[in-house]
Design an enzyme around this catalytic site. Structure first.
Site, PDB file in Angstrom:
ATOM      1  CB  ALA A  10      -0.942   0.000   1.211  1.00 49.30           C
ATOM      2  N   GLY A  12       5.181   3.139   0.129  1.00 53.62           N
ATOM      3  CA  GLY A  12       6.626   3.027   0.148  1.00 53.62           C
ATOM      4  C   GLY A  12       7.211   2.091  -0.889  1.00 53.62           C
ATOM      5  CG  ASP A  32       0.095  -2.491   3.521  1.00 50.31           C
ATOM      6  OD1 ASP A  32       0.069  -2.301   4.757  1.00 50.31           O
ATOM      7  OD2 ASP A  32       0.930  -1.954   2.771  1.00 50.31           O
ATOM      8  CG  ASP A  41      -2.357  -6.335  12.623  1.00 49.31           C
ATOM      9  OD1 ASP A  41      -1.136  -6.243  12.410  1.00 49.31           O
ATOM     10  OD2 ASP A  41      -2.908  -5.950  13.674  1.00 49.31           O
ATOM     11  CE1 TYR A 157      13.205  -1.500  10.408  1.00 50.26           C
ATOM     12  CE2 TYR A 157      15.564  -1.072  10.400  1.00 50.26           C
ATOM     13  CZ  TYR A 157      14.373  -1.194   9.725  1.00 50.26           C
ATOM     14  OH  TYR A 157      14.345  -1.026   8.371  1.00 50.26           O
ATOM     15  CE  LYS A 161      13.560  -4.666   8.241  1.00 48.55           C
ATOM     16  NZ  LYS A 161      12.563  -5.115   7.249  1.00 48.55           N
TER      17      LYS A 161
END
Length: 286
Positions: A10, A12, A32, A41, A157, A161
């Site tokens: 949706a 970026g 999304d 979700d 974060y 990753k």
């Protein structure tokens, strides 16, 4: 033309990838939390299950590829840490495990998971946090960063990753992935002008830090740049690309860590190297 599932479609980079694929004539099944084909979700088990099932239904059990672009940035709000952890890690690996049979059904599928150059440029990320992610225990991963207090978000974060990248490299070479014709790789973007970065640049307290972060090329990337690289990683040209991590970050990773890799196999790793070498040869003979 192929059928591709794209999470984070949706906005970026995910949206840029979806638009690139559609412009080239492919069919995209977007996932999304809002404004796309399948609204789910990914921070909840039920949402991930919905994304798995509805994509499989929409694709009729066959996927030519998947792009796992959904993710949340390191928002400095402790209440959001569990959500960041769940979306960034489980929102990748759970969906890939669920979609694997559909990817294998085509015999030549391509998958791109979104990592980040934060996996190599954020210092002091704890191994125990990464191990918790790889064990699928995002709650333990969040608990492990409590020592960082209000600054915990960047560590959750970055660890998520790192864990995604390691999961991909571990699984990409296995018979059920590589042996089934699925090419599984990671793209690791740097500072890209997404809505998240634009909001940070519009916030005086954050803009100074963002603009001071080293990007040797001198400017931020654009979502379209990433979409073009992802498209190549989904193409037939990626037949020999397996378990790779592609950094597209304006040189930031190279600036901070120019000598960290490639590295030769160290003496302490020779026994494990030989064991894997001989094990692979035995598998080929079987």
């Amino acid at each position: 033309m192929g059928v591709y599932a794209v999470t984070g479609a949706a906005s970026g980079m995910g949206r840029a990838v979806a638009e690139k694929l559609e412009a080239e004539g492919h069919r995209v099944i977007g996932v999304d939390i809002q404004e796309t084909d399948i609204v789910a979700d990914l921070s909840t088990a039920a949402g991930r299950r919905r994304a798995i099932d509805e994509v499989l239904e929409a694709a009729d059990g066959r996927l030519d590829g998947a792009v796992l672009a959904a993710g949340l940035g390191p928002v400095r709000d402790r209440s959001r840490l569990p959500v960041i952890a769940a979306v960034n890690y489980l929102g990748v690996v759970d969906l890939l495990e669920g979609w694997r049979p559909a990817l294998a059904a085509t015999g030549a599928a391509r998958v791109v998971a979104f990592g980040s150059n934060s996996s190599t440029t954020v210092p002091l990320v704890q191994n125990r946090t990464v191990r918790a992610f790889l064990a699928g225990d995002t709650e333990r991963a969040v608990r492990s960063v409590r020592i960082f207090g209000a600054q915990a978000a960047p560590f959750v974060y970055a660890a998520s990753k790192i864990a995604v990248s390691r999961w991909v490299r571990r699984h990409a070479v296995r018979p059920e992935w590589a042996g089934a014709g699925i090419r599984l790789n990671v793209i690791a973007p740097g500072a890209i002008l997404t809505p998240l970065l634009e909001r940070q640049l519009a916030t005086p307290g954050e803009a100074e830090a963002v603009e001071a972060f080293p990007v040797p090329t001198g400017s931020f990337g654009k979502p379209e740049h990433i979409a073009d690289w992802v498209y190549m990683m989904l193409s037939p040209s990626a037949e020999f690309l397996c378990g790779s991590i592609l950094f597209v970050d304006g040189g930031t990773d190279a600036y901070f860590r120019p000598n960290d890799w490639p590295r030769a196999v160290p003496l302490r790793g020779v026994v494990g190297y030989l064991r894997k070498f001989l094990g692979f040869a035995a598998t080929r003979r079987a």
